[in-house]
Scaffold this motif. Structure first.
Motif, PDB file in Angstrom:
ATOM      1  N   ARG A  73     -44.081 -20.108 -23.221  1.00 62.15           N
ATOM      2  CA  ARG A  73     -42.685 -19.832 -23.575  1.00 62.15           C
ATOM      3  C   ARG A  73     -42.442 -20.309 -25.011  1.00 62.15           C
TER       4      ARG A  73
ATOM      5  N   TYR B 157     -35.856  -9.836 -31.763  1.00 62.77           N
ATOM      6  CA  TYR B 157     -36.740 -10.530 -30.820  1.00 62.77           C
ATOM      7  C   TYR B 157     -36.889 -12.015 -31.142  1.00 62.77           C
TER       8      TYR B 157
ATOM      9  N   ALA C 102     -33.517 -13.831 -30.494  1.00 61.46           N
ATOM     10  CA  ALA C 102     -33.264 -13.981 -29.059  1.00 61.46           C
ATOM     11  C   ALA C 102     -34.195 -15.025 -28.441  1.00 61.46           C
ATOM     12  N   SER C 103     -35.456 -14.992 -28.826  1.00 68.55           N
ATOM     13  CA  SER C 103     -36.440 -15.897 -28.222  1.00 68.55           C
ATOM     14  C   SER C 103     -36.266 -17.347 -28.645  1.00 68.55           C
TER      15      SER C 103
ATOM     16  N   GLN D 172     -41.628  -8.834 -24.139  1.00 71.51           N
ATOM     17  CA  GLN D 172     -41.215  -8.730 -22.740  1.00 71.51           C
ATOM     18  C   GLN D 172     -40.104  -7.692 -22.596  1.00 71.51           C
ATOM     19  N   PRO D 173     -39.919  -7.136 -21.399  1.00 73.90           N
ATOM     20  CA  PRO D 173     -38.883  -6.108 -21.199  1.00 73.90           C
ATOM     21  C   PRO D 173     -37.463  -6.600 -21.502  1.00 73.90           C
ATOM     22  N   ASP D 174     -37.216  -7.905 -21.405  1.00 75.46           N
ATOM     23  CA  ASP D 174     -35.861  -8.439 -21.625  1.00 75.46           C
ATOM     24  C   ASP D 174     -35.606  -8.818 -23.087  1.00 75.46           C
ATOM     25  N   ARG D 175     -36.387  -8.262 -24.006  1.00 77.20           N
ATOM     26  CA  ARG D 175     -36.260  -8.510 -25.455  1.00 77.20           C
ATOM     27  C   ARG D 175     -36.623  -9.943 -25.839  1.00 77.20           C
ATOM     28  N   GLN D 176     -37.339 -10.615 -25.005  1.00 76.97           N
ATOM     29  CA  GLN D 176     -37.832 -11.954 -25.306  1.00 76.97           C
ATOM     30  C   GLN D 176     -39.310 -11.851 -25.679  1.00 76.97           C
TER      31      GLN D 176
END
Length: 193
Positions: free
Chosen positions: A109, A136, A139-140, A74-78
């Motif tokens: 998710r 990634y 962060a996720s 995803q663009p938000d580094r997730q």
């Protein structure tokens, strides 16, 4: 220091031959399947790149009550995770890695997964992980630093990637288990590391 360690581990991993990688993939697939609960669920894997341990054998042998998922950056580094079967559409992401062509709204998710196979560049027996440096997975799955499984985080790699120690960063997320071609390691609970 971590950049130099990454360089060394990439070199070691690159020296593994194709036959060794395939034998390792067979052994890891058997270990992971043996440790999956019979009740089924969702298992997130990854599309192997840059010498990572391949998972296609595991995906093909996964019990029918388990759904195979692949990460979608995803663009938000997730990361989100899309259910995927051989033949489903893939597109190359900005890192050159194939990922499912699913809308984010149809992906899972990280906290909705049962288990996750996390690629390793380096690892310790205590469950510490060194990845490629993008952050990634950390962060996720940062929520796992405060909550127990699920999802169960299973680091996947080659035995030659084992480290005696690894400096810990505040954002690092530890693994619950490690699977290599040599063994399955249940990692100690975070408070015991």
């Amino acid at each position: 220091m971590r950049q130099e360690l990454r360089r060394q581990l990439k070199t070691i991993r690159s020296q593994l031959g194709a036959a060794d990688k395939m034998a390792a993939a067979e052994a890891v697939a058997a270990r992971v399947i043996a440790h999956l609960p019979d009740s089924g669920g969702t298992l997130a894997g990854y599309w192997a790149s840059a010498g990572e341990l391949p998972l296609h054998i595991l995906q093909l042998r996964l019990p029918a009550n388990w759904v195979w998922c692949l990460p979608v950056v995803q663009p938000d580094r997730q990361l989100l995770f899309a259910p995927w079967r051989a033949g489903d559409d893939l597109a190359t992401n900005r890192y050159g890695i194939p990922e499912p062509t699913r809308a984010a709204s149809s992906c899972l998710r990280p906290d909705e997964l049962s288990a996750v196979l996390v690629p390793l560049l380096g690892f310790t027996r205590q469950g510490r992980r060194l990845g490629m440096g993008g952050g990634y997975y950390d962060a996720s799955f940062a929520f796992r630093n405060k909550t127990p499984a699920p999802p169960t985080l299973i680091g996947v790699g080659f035995a030659c990637q084992e480290l005696d120690a690894l400096d810990v960063q505040a954002w690092d997320v530890d693994m619950d288990a490690i699977a290599t071609e040599r063994e399955w390691l249940d990692c100690p609970a975070k408070e015991n590391r």
